[in-house]
Design a protein around this motif. Sequence first.
Motif, short mmCIF file in Angstrom:
data_model
loop_
_atom_site.label_atom_id
_atom_site.label_comp_id
_atom_site.label_asym_id
_atom_site.label_seq_id
_atom_site.Cartn_x
_atom_site.Cartn_y
_atom_site.Cartn_z
N SER A 1 0.80 -1.23 0.00
CA SER A 1 0.00 0.00 0.00
C SER A 1 0.84 1.28 0.00
N VAL A 2 2.11 1.15 0.32
CA VAL A 2 2.99 2.33 0.40
C VAL A 2 4.22 2.12 -0.48
N SER A 3 4.96 3.20 -0.76
CA SER A 3 6.07 3.06 -1.72
C SER A 3 7.20 2.19 -1.17
N ARG B 1 7.94 -0.96 0.87
CA ARG B 1 7.09 -2.08 1.31
C ARG B 1 6.87 -2.03 2.82
N LYS B 2 5.59 -2.17 3.23
CA LYS B 2 5.29 -2.18 4.67
C LYS B 2 5.43 -3.61 5.18
N ARG B 3 6.21 -3.78 6.26
CA ARG B 3 6.38 -5.12 6.83
C ARG B 3 5.01 -5.61 7.30
N ARG C 1 3.33 -0.59 16.01
CA ARG C 1 2.84 0.43 16.94
C ARG C 1 1.78 1.33 16.31
N ARG C 2 2.06 1.75 15.05
CA ARG C 2 1.17 2.69 14.36
C ARG C 2 -0.21 2.08 14.13
N SER C 3 -0.24 0.81 13.67
CA SER C 3 -1.55 0.21 13.38
C SER C 3 -2.32 -0.11 14.67
N GLN D 1 -4.14 1.02 -0.62
CA GLN D 1 -3.22 2.02 -1.18
C GLN D 1 -3.29 3.25 -0.26
N ALA D 2 -2.13 3.77 0.11
CA ALA D 2 -2.10 4.87 1.09
C ALA D 2 -1.53 6.13 0.49
N ASN D 3 -2.16 7.25 0.82
CA ASN D 3 -1.65 8.55 0.38
C ASN D 3 -2.04 9.63 1.39
N ALA D 4 -1.73 9.39 2.67
CA ALA D 4 -2.04 10.31 3.77
C ALA D 4 -3.54 10.38 4.07
N GLY D 5 -3.85 10.47 5.35
CA GLY D 5 -5.26 10.52 5.76
C GLY D 5 -5.91 9.16 5.79
N THR D 6 -5.13 8.11 6.02
CA THR D 6 -5.75 6.77 5.98
C THR D 6 -6.60 6.50 7.22
N ASN E 1 -2.48 15.77 1.39
CA ASN E 1 -2.02 14.59 0.64
C ASN E 1 -0.64 14.17 1.17
N ASP E 2 -0.01 13.16 0.56
CA ASP E 2 1.20 12.63 1.21
C ASP E 2 2.38 13.60 1.20
N VAL E 3 2.54 14.38 0.12
CA VAL E 3 3.65 15.35 0.09
C VAL E 3 3.41 16.41 1.18
N GLU E 4 2.16 16.86 1.29
CA GLU E 4 1.83 17.87 2.30
C GLU E 4 2.01 17.30 3.71
N ASP E 5 1.62 16.03 3.88
CA ASP E 5 1.75 15.38 5.18
C ASP E 5 3.24 15.21 5.56
N ASN E 6 4.06 14.84 4.57
CA ASN E 6 5.48 14.61 4.85
C ASN E 6 6.25 15.89 5.10
O1 CDP Z 1 -2.53 7.83 7.06
P1 CDP Z 1 -2.61 8.80 8.20
O2 CDP Z 1 -2.39 10.24 7.74
O3 CDP Z 1 -3.86 8.64 9.01
O4 CDP Z 1 -1.45 8.43 9.22
P2 CDP Z 1 0.09 8.86 9.27
O5 CDP Z 1 0.73 7.95 10.27
O6 CDP Z 1 0.19 10.34 9.47
O7 CDP Z 1 0.66 8.48 7.83
C1 CDP Z 1 0.64 9.36 6.77
C2 CDP Z 1 1.00 8.66 5.48
O8 CDP Z 1 2.34 8.20 5.52
C3 CDP Z 1 0.18 7.40 5.18
O9 CDP Z 1 -1.12 7.67 4.72
C4 CDP Z 1 1.05 6.79 4.11
O10 CDP Z 1 0.80 7.42 2.86
C5 CDP Z 1 2.46 7.11 4.62
N1 CDP Z 1 3.04 5.93 5.31
C6 CDP Z 1 4.00 5.20 4.64
O11 CDP Z 1 4.38 5.55 3.53
N2 CDP Z 1 4.53 4.07 5.22
C7 CDP Z 1 4.13 3.66 6.46
N3 CDP Z 1 4.66 2.56 7.01
C8 CDP Z 1 3.16 4.41 7.14
C9 CDP Z 1 2.63 5.55 6.54
#
Ligand code: CDP
Length: 239
Positions: free
Chosen positions: A83-85, A87-89, A94-96, A129-134, A174-179
């Motif tokens: 779902s992310v660029s 690979r997520k293990r 902790r986050r989930s 697929q994730a792009n911030a705000g999941t 979006n993800d660029v803004e979030d990062n």
């Molecule tokens: O997704 P959300 O904004 O609710 O949570 P976040 O922890 O602030 O993560 C922001 C974004 O970072 C996610 O939506 C993903 O696009 C990205 N992310 C990632 O690329 N890899 C991870 N292991 C976790 C998050």
Amino acid sequence: MKVGEPERLIIDGKRLDGRAFDELRPIKIEAGVLKRADGSAYLEWGGNKVMAACYGPREVHPRHLARPDSAILRCIYNMAAFSVSDRKRPGPDRRSVEISKVTREALEHVVFTHLFPRTAIDVFIEILQANAGTRCSGITAASVALADAGIPMADLVPACAAGKVGGEIVLDLNDVEDNYGEADLPVAITPKKGEVTLLQMDGNFTREEFEKAFKLAIKGCKKVHKIQKEALRKKYGGT
Ligand code: CDP
């Protein structure tokens, strides 16, 4: 400046993806997409793709978790490895665990759990697929899935974030803004009573900025609520 960081996040009063400060990314929700779940919803929100499935009320396993006076609501938020660029293990981290907890707290407030003692209502949220705000996407989809399962609820729970990007208060990062932005403020509400069931903050705001972002996020939640209702209306009819 970090690698990949854009020079500016706001150019000529617009965001890098062309949105106005108070504009949501496009959202599509479809209710009732999984045959074997009691209720389900598929949501696309900008670059996020999310499936929510709901089961129950059903027997509680392990049984000692059952409550004599109400149902328990369990929520599992999971990000697919692809779902992310990077690979997520696979598996919980902790986050989930944190997002699963805040999702349960955002939703359990509206579910009439007292009607189903000694049972469990299980909600599974899969981020494809994730792009911030999941987390907001997950809560929004899950509340439609609960409604699709026919679980009695006081309200739907729409969620939406606002934040601070390039010095401006903007809706739905979006993800660029979030990062590379300065702050993110995810919010969930119960539109009928106007209660806030999720409020988190990542980054720094002044008090005035916080108040502006909070109001903007609530406006976003109300727009998301309309889309949730349309999805249910499309499946079940009614007004
Ligand atoms: O997704 P959300 O904004 O609710 O949570 P976040 O922890 O602030 O993560 C922001 C974004 O970072 C996610 O939506 C993903 O696009 C990205 N992310 C990632 O690329 N890899 C991870 N292991 C976790 C998050």
